[in-house]
Scaffold this motif. Sequence first.
Motif, PDB file in Angstrom:
ATOM      1  N   ASP A   1       0.629  -0.834   0.115  1.00  0.00           N
ATOM      2  CA  ASP A   1       0.462   0.429  -0.123  1.00  0.00           C
ATOM      3  C   ASP A   1       0.706   1.426  -0.001  1.00  0.00           C
ATOM      4  N   THR A   2       1.007   1.625  -0.723  1.00  0.00           N
ATOM      5  CA  THR A   2       1.749   2.951  -1.484  1.00  0.00           C
ATOM      6  C   THR A   2       0.955   4.442  -1.048  1.00  0.00           C
ATOM      7  N   THR A   3      -0.213   4.309  -0.220  1.00  0.00           N
ATOM      8  CA  THR A   3      -0.540   5.083   0.410  1.00  0.00           C
ATOM      9  C   THR A   3       0.016   6.068   1.545  1.00  0.00           C
ATOM     10  N   PRO A   4       1.215   6.026   2.267  1.00  0.00           N
ATOM     11  CA  PRO A   4       1.628   6.799   2.862  1.00  0.00           C
ATOM     12  C   PRO A   4       2.791   7.405   1.849  1.00  0.00           C
ATOM     13  N   LEU A   5       3.245   7.292   1.274  1.00  0.00           N
ATOM     14  CA  LEU A   5       4.188   7.218  -0.246  1.00  0.00           C
ATOM     15  C   LEU A   5       3.162   8.464  -1.061  1.00  0.00           C
ATOM     16  N   TYR A   6       1.988   8.240  -1.183  1.00  0.00           N
ATOM     17  CA  TYR A   6       1.111   9.214  -2.388  1.00  0.00           C
ATOM     18  C   TYR A   6       1.179  10.388  -0.964  1.00  0.00           C
ATOM     19  N   GLY A   7       0.619  10.188  -0.073  1.00  0.00           N
ATOM     20  CA  GLY A   7      -0.170  11.251   1.310  1.00  0.00           C
ATOM     21  C   GLY A   7       2.332  12.101   1.551  1.00  0.00           C
ATOM     22  N   GLU A   8       3.413  11.845   0.978  1.00  0.00           N
ATOM     23  CA  GLU A   8       4.283  12.513   1.484  1.00  0.00           C
ATOM     24  C   GLU A   8       4.284  13.417  -0.331  1.00  0.00           C
TER      25      GLU A   8
ATOM     26  N   ALA B   1       5.229   3.990 -10.297  1.00  0.00           N
ATOM     27  CA  ALA B   1       4.325   2.415  -9.384  1.00  0.00           C
ATOM     28  C   ALA B   1       4.743   0.954 -10.176  1.00  0.00           C
ATOM     29  N   MET B   2       6.117   0.945  -9.186  1.00  0.00           N
ATOM     30  CA  MET B   2       6.451   0.132  -9.584  1.00  0.00           C
ATOM     31  C   MET B   2       5.918  -1.074  -9.599  1.00  0.00           C
ATOM     32  N   PRO B   3       5.743  -1.999 -10.731  1.00  0.00           N
ATOM     33  CA  PRO B   3       5.387  -3.745 -11.241  1.00  0.00           C
ATOM     34  C   PRO B   3       5.107  -4.128 -10.221  1.00  0.00           C
ATOM     35  N   PHE B   4       4.331  -4.709  -9.673  1.00  0.00           N
ATOM     36  CA  PHE B   4       4.166  -6.098  -9.195  1.00  0.00           C
ATOM     37  C   PHE B   4       4.345  -5.721  -7.278  1.00  0.00           C
ATOM     38  N   LEU B   5       4.991  -4.666  -6.693  1.00  0.00           N
ATOM     39  CA  LEU B   5       5.037  -4.112  -5.904  1.00  0.00           C
ATOM     40  C   LEU B   5       4.119  -2.669  -5.667  1.00  0.00           C
ATOM     41  N   PHE B   6       4.217  -1.476  -5.562  1.00  0.00           N
ATOM     42  CA  PHE B   6       3.316  -1.276  -6.108  1.00  0.00           C
ATOM     43  C   PHE B   6       2.144  -1.155  -6.872  1.00  0.00           C
ATOM     44  N   PRO B   7       0.680  -0.460  -6.572  1.00  0.00           N
ATOM     45  CA  PRO B   7      -0.173  -0.617  -6.982  1.00  0.00           C
ATOM     46  C   PRO B   7      -0.398   0.410  -8.137  1.00  0.00           C
ATOM     47  N   GLY B   8      -0.961  -0.016  -9.845  1.00  0.00           N
ATOM     48  CA  GLY B   8      -1.303   1.449 -11.229  1.00  0.00           C
ATOM     49  C   GLY B   8      -2.245   2.455  -9.764  1.00  0.00           C
TER      50      GLY B   8
END
Length: 439
Positions: free
Chosen positions: A149-156, A227-234
């Motif tokens: 879940d990259t929500t933290p990075l998105y907010g940063e 959005a690194m494939p497999f690791l981060f969501p599109g």
Amino acid sequence: MEGSGFATRRALCNLGFHNGREVTMTKGISAVVLAGGGALGAYEAGVLRYILKNIPTHQNAPHFRLFAGTSVGALNASFLAALADHPAAASRVLRNYWKSLTLDRVIRFGSQELQSVFRLLLGRFSKNPVATPDRPPAGPHPPVAGIFDTTPLYGEMRRHIPWHRIQQNLASDLIGGIAVCATEICTSKSVVFFQTSPTTKYMTGRDPCKESRRVNIGVEHAMASAAMPFLFPGVQVDGVCYTDGGLRQNTPLNPALRLGADRLLIISVTQEPAIASKIARIGCRRNPYPGILFLLGRTMRAILSQSLDYEIDRVEMYNRLMDGGSEIYGESFVDNLNQLMGSARNANYRPIDVCHIRPTQDVSQLAREAILHAPEELTLPGPVGNLFSRMLRSSAFLESDLHSILMFTPRYISSLLELGYRDAEQSRDRLQQFFAGDR
């Protein structure tokens, strides 16, 4: 200089925008080109810290007028473009931000993320898998799952990059343009999101596998690129789902040239190919039981390396072609060639000066040393997070090389920042020449 982390070439390139028939410029238009690589973006920040702090420019002009980046390079490029009017402060703030990162500020891994592993592998279940989805053909593409879940990075990124300042700097013509690369999941095309100032024109290419889309650059475009494939969501942008731009253009030379650059500072995150290949083979041979993590790591290595050195060699080849043609057929050779080929290619040949800075050390070894000396920095909260943290410290994960791009940990980040700063410092003389506009 092989193995030094630095290469420079003055070349004549076949891409980019140029007005009229004149193919040389007094100072030139400089661009920074930043590669993707997850945590390896800290290396770029270290290089930029040295340059923006210590290298003066001609008449105190901004160091860069154009910006091109992919994945984490897109995030770094966006930050630089937003603070282009304060380069010293930009380098300091960017360095300090990277130094402050911890793993849980970038990614999240809990029970929901564990479930997403199954969605990643199988997609969403349907009672009738051959039935037409109940949505219009032009409807938004559903998000593609990733492990984290990259929500933290998105907010940063939304908080720390002043996106409105990119618009201001472009409107005032302080900078000329910015381009970030993503990959459209449905078509697999490389998509260049770009925005320019009133005096800059982006010359669209004719490659059917690449598309250029004029937008107001924002957090969604940079996060789509990252959005690194497999690791981060599109990431959805205007109803279309994108993944990492590094799948097609991990080091975006082409967009920088089509923005009009004739001087490129390229910061990549892989070692010289012959050295990198030797290290990679050693890693393969010492792993007697490679699994899916190992293959995923090698896939990421392939994405990071791609064909950058070949592209720079091709730039050099055009240099020899132009120089040799002008010597044999006269000074009108380049003009005549552009008249013949310009309309078909939507671009003119012109001189390109390239500075390339890359790591002089094995970044995977730096990551392993960071794990050895500070394993507690890989801790994620919760029982599932603890389980995943143990996996991050496992030998299977270490041999996969995934740790070099996923370890957003203080010790590793600091070592990358120091390496980037040191590699740039070793290239001080050439960097001074580059930013003075000398050819």
